[in-house]
Write an enzyme that holds these catalytic residues in place. Structure first.
Site, PDB file in Angstrom:
ATOM      1  N   SER A  24      22.131  41.564 -14.491  1.00 29.56           N
ATOM      2  CA  SER A  24      21.343  41.748 -13.263  1.00 29.56           C
ATOM      3  C   SER A  24      21.116  43.230 -13.013  1.00 29.56           C
ATOM      4  O   SER A  24      21.600  44.085 -13.754  1.00 29.56           O
ATOM      5  CB  SER A  24      22.063  41.114 -12.056  1.00 29.56           C
ATOM      6  OG  SER A  24      23.068  41.974 -11.547  1.00 29.56           O
ATOM      7  N   ASP A  71      34.556  40.922 -19.955  1.00 31.04           N
ATOM      8  CA  ASP A  71      35.037  41.569 -18.731  1.00 31.04           C
ATOM      9  C   ASP A  71      35.494  42.979 -19.117  1.00 31.04           C
ATOM     10  O   ASP A  71      36.425  43.135 -19.916  1.00 31.04           O
ATOM     11  CB  ASP A  71      36.204  40.744 -18.168  1.00 31.04           C
ATOM     12  CG  ASP A  71      36.814  41.357 -16.912  1.00 31.04           C
ATOM     13  OD1 ASP A  71      36.489  42.511 -16.574  1.00 31.04           O
ATOM     14  OD2 ASP A  71      37.645  40.668 -16.293  1.00 31.04           O
ATOM     15  N   TYR A 173      34.653  54.224  -4.354  1.00 32.66           N
ATOM     16  CA  TYR A 173      33.529  54.124  -5.296  1.00 32.66           C
ATOM     17  C   TYR A 173      33.128  55.520  -5.800  1.00 32.66           C
ATOM     18  O   TYR A 173      32.993  55.740  -7.011  1.00 32.66           O
ATOM     19  CB  TYR A 173      32.350  53.435  -4.592  1.00 32.66           C
ATOM     20  CG  TYR A 173      31.090  53.357  -5.423  1.00 32.66           C
ATOM     21  CD1 TYR A 173      30.919  52.343  -6.351  1.00 32.66           C
ATOM     22  CD2 TYR A 173      30.076  54.307  -5.270  1.00 32.66           C
ATOM     23  CE1 TYR A 173      29.765  52.273  -7.116  1.00 32.66           C
ATOM     24  CE2 TYR A 173      28.921  54.238  -6.026  1.00 32.66           C
ATOM     25  CZ  TYR A 173      28.763  53.220  -6.946  1.00 32.66           C
ATOM     26  OH  TYR A 173      27.618  53.154  -7.710  1.00 32.66           O
TER      27      TYR A 173
HETATM   28  N1  LIG Z   1      22.321  50.070  -6.958  1.00 34.35           N
HETATM   29  C1  LIG Z   1      22.473  51.367  -6.731  1.00 34.35           C
HETATM   30  O1  LIG Z   1      21.912  51.934  -5.755  1.00 34.35           O
HETATM   31  C2  LIG Z   1      23.314  52.211  -7.670  1.00 34.35           C
HETATM   32  C3  LIG Z   1      23.341  53.611  -7.449  1.00 34.35           C
HETATM   33  C4  LIG Z   1      24.096  54.394  -8.301  1.00 34.35           C
HETATM   34  C5  LIG Z   1      24.809  53.833  -9.352  1.00 34.35           C
HETATM   35  N2  LIG Z   1      24.774  52.478  -9.537  1.00 34.35           N
HETATM   36  C6  LIG Z   1      25.554  51.941 -10.672  1.00 34.35           C
HETATM   37  O2  LIG Z   1      24.730  51.216 -11.541  1.00 34.35           O
HETATM   38  C7  LIG Z   1      25.495  50.187 -12.197  1.00 34.35           C
HETATM   39  C8  LIG Z   1      24.814  48.846 -11.992  1.00 34.35           C
HETATM   40  O3  LIG Z   1      24.740  48.602 -10.589  1.00 34.35           O
HETATM   41  P1  LIG Z   1      23.768  47.504  -9.959  1.00 34.35           P
HETATM   42  O4  LIG Z   1      23.271  48.066  -8.698  1.00 34.35           O
HETATM   43  O5  LIG Z   1      22.822  47.018 -10.988  1.00 34.35           O
HETATM   44  O6  LIG Z   1      24.856  46.379  -9.593  1.00 34.35           O
HETATM   45  P2  LIG Z   1      24.748  44.784  -9.714  1.00 34.35           P
HETATM   46  O7  LIG Z   1      25.839  44.280  -8.848  1.00 34.35           O
HETATM   47  O8  LIG Z   1      23.363  44.332  -9.477  1.00 34.35           O
HETATM   48  O9  LIG Z   1      25.079  44.495 -11.246  1.00 34.35           O
HETATM   49  C9  LIG Z   1      26.350  44.711 -11.785  1.00 34.35           C
HETATM   50  C10 LIG Z   1      26.515  43.818 -12.992  1.00 34.35           C
HETATM   51  O10 LIG Z   1      27.806  44.090 -13.547  1.00 34.35           O
HETATM   52  C11 LIG Z   1      28.454  42.848 -13.799  1.00 34.35           C
HETATM   53  N3  LIG Z   1      29.910  43.043 -13.728  1.00 34.35           N
HETATM   54  C12 LIG Z   1      30.657  43.259 -12.613  1.00 34.35           C
HETATM   55  N4  LIG Z   1      31.948  43.363 -12.953  1.00 34.35           N
HETATM   56  C13 LIG Z   1      32.015  43.236 -14.298  1.00 34.35           C
HETATM   57  C14 LIG Z   1      33.088  43.262 -15.221  1.00 34.35           C
HETATM   58  N5  LIG Z   1      34.374  43.421 -14.829  1.00 34.35           N
HETATM   59  N6  LIG Z   1      32.798  43.118 -16.532  1.00 34.35           N
HETATM   60  C15 LIG Z   1      31.524  42.924 -16.957  1.00 34.35           C
HETATM   61  N7  LIG Z   1      30.476  42.874 -16.115  1.00 34.35           N
HETATM   62  C16 LIG Z   1      30.725  43.030 -14.794  1.00 34.35           C
HETATM   63  C17 LIG Z   1      27.933  41.896 -12.736  1.00 34.35           C
HETATM   64  O11 LIG Z   1      28.108  40.525 -13.090  1.00 34.35           O
HETATM   65  C18 LIG Z   1      26.472  42.320 -12.638  1.00 34.35           C
HETATM   66  O12 LIG Z   1      25.648  41.625 -13.577  1.00 34.35           O
HETATM   67  C19 LIG Z   1      26.883  50.242 -11.578  1.00 34.35           C
HETATM   68  O13 LIG Z   1      27.756  50.989 -12.407  1.00 34.35           O
HETATM   69  C20 LIG Z   1      26.645  50.963 -10.262  1.00 34.35           C
HETATM   70  O14 LIG Z   1      27.805  51.598  -9.783  1.00 34.35           O
HETATM   71  C21 LIG Z   1      24.052  51.649  -8.716  1.00 34.35           C
END
Ligand SMILES: NC(=O)c1ccc[n+]([C@@H]2O[C@H](COP(=O)([O-])OP(=O)(O)OC[C@H]3O[C@@H](n4cnc5c(N)ncnc54)[C@H](O)[C@@H]3O)[C@@H](O)[C@H]2O)c1
Length: 282
Positions: A24, A71, A173
């Site tokens: 996702s 995981d 975080y």
């Molecule tokens: N959304 C934002 O604004 C934002 C900003 C800066 C950084 N990020 C970083 O980008 C990355 C993705 O974030 P996102 O917004 O797409 O989040 P999201 O929650 O949409 O997606 C995270 C995905 O990681 C998977 N996941 C969670 N725990 C897991 C584990 N233990 N092992 C394997 N898979 C696991 C989930 O099932 C999910 O598919 C993250 O590292 C997040 O910290 C996001």
């Protein structure tokens, strides 16, 4: 399309990319960009069904993408994913450690951080990145090449907000993401001799399931957001905080990752690149 543009669009042809958390959000966007540039995909996610579905949707059944359950807090599941990927594709050229969480269970119901938030962010965001990188680096070292890209956050460069805006609940975080940047630099130093580059991408603000949890937390816990729906809270966050005037998209992050994975970035290592519309400049 010009000839140069056509070459760029298939610049990762024949390469294999393993991406965690790609069922996702941002990971899915990265997978789509890399696939559009010719890479074969190994999509690893704790939600194995969603990973398989994402692989099928991106590449079609029989296409060059596979979805696997894994995981990132459990190195044995990553070892299995790497073995399965090597059986299918024979090599892993690119590793993107993207899986992350904003906090522990119940995050949106809290005003302040709890042990659950420290534990989850350290285990998934920091140790999960280390575990993912460690799972691929022996293979890359043996081949004498590889590209590792870790997804951090601009919140890992420096604290954001005025202390009241973000709330202390996002502190674990941010600290975990600072750790990702520091780890990226250490690993880059350690494995440069094997011809492997290691860089971090620091996204800004994207409307994904992760940010939706932040918005729900704010709507419940922070007076200035009471009565607003989640998307309104997100839009308020963007207003005035992004010089380029819009949130980032998973494709924006995928484009930066594709550059760092490409031959154009072959002399870049140990760097952290903000992809945040200029929201912070550091
Ligand atoms: N959304 C934002 O604004 C934002 C900003 C800066 C950084 N990020 C970083 O980008 C990355 C993705 O974030 P996102 O917004 O797409 O989040 P999201 O929650 O949409 O997606 C995270 C995905 O990681 C998977 N996941 C969670 N725990 C897991 C584990 N233990 N092992 C394997 N898979 C696991 C989930 O099932 C999910 O598919 C993250 O590292 C997040 O910290 C996001």
């Amino acid at each position: 399309m010009t000839a140069d543009r056509a070459i760029l669009s298939r610049q990762l042809e024949g390469q294999v990319a393993l991406i965690t958390g790609a069922a996702s959000g941002i990971g899915r966007g990265i997978a789509e960009v890399l696939h559009s540039r010719g890479a074969s995909l190994v999509i690893v996610d704790i939600d194995g069904d969603a990973a398989r579905q994402a692989a099928a949707e991106i590449a079609g059944n029989g296409g060059a993408a596979m979805g696997l359950s894994g995981d990132v807090t459990d190195p044995s599941t990553l070892a299995t994913a790497v073995d399965t990927a090597l059986e299918r594709f024979g090599e892993i050229d690119i590793c993107i450690a993207n899986a992350g969480v904003i906090g522990g269970p119940g995050f949106s119901d809290r005003r302040d951080y709890s042990d659950a938030d420290w534990d989850a962010t350290q285990a998934v965001n920091l140790r999960g990145v280390v575990n993912t990188n460690d799972a691929v680096r022996p293979h890359m070292a043996e081949r004498g090449s590889g590209r590792i890209i870790n997804i951090a956050s601009h919140g890992g460069r420096a604290p954001r907000g005025d202390g009241s805006e973000l709330g202390s609940i996002q502190v674990p975080y941010g600290v975990s993401k600072a750790g990702v940047i520091q780890w990226t630099m250490h690993l880059a130093l350690q494995i440069a001799k094997h011809g492997i580059t290691v860089n971090a991408v620091c996204p800004g603000t994207l409307w994904t399931p992760m940010w939706q949890r932040i918005a729900v937390m704010r709507s419940q816990q922070q007076a200035r957001y009471l009565g607003m729906d989640s998307k309104e809270i997100f839009d308020r966050q963007i207003q005035g905080s992004v010089p380029l005037g819009r949130p980032q998209t998973p494709t924006d992050i995928g484009n930066a990752v594709a550059f760092l994975a490409s031959d154009d970035a072959r002399i870049i290592t140990g760097q952290a690149l903000n992809v945040n519309g200029g929201a912070t400049m550091n």
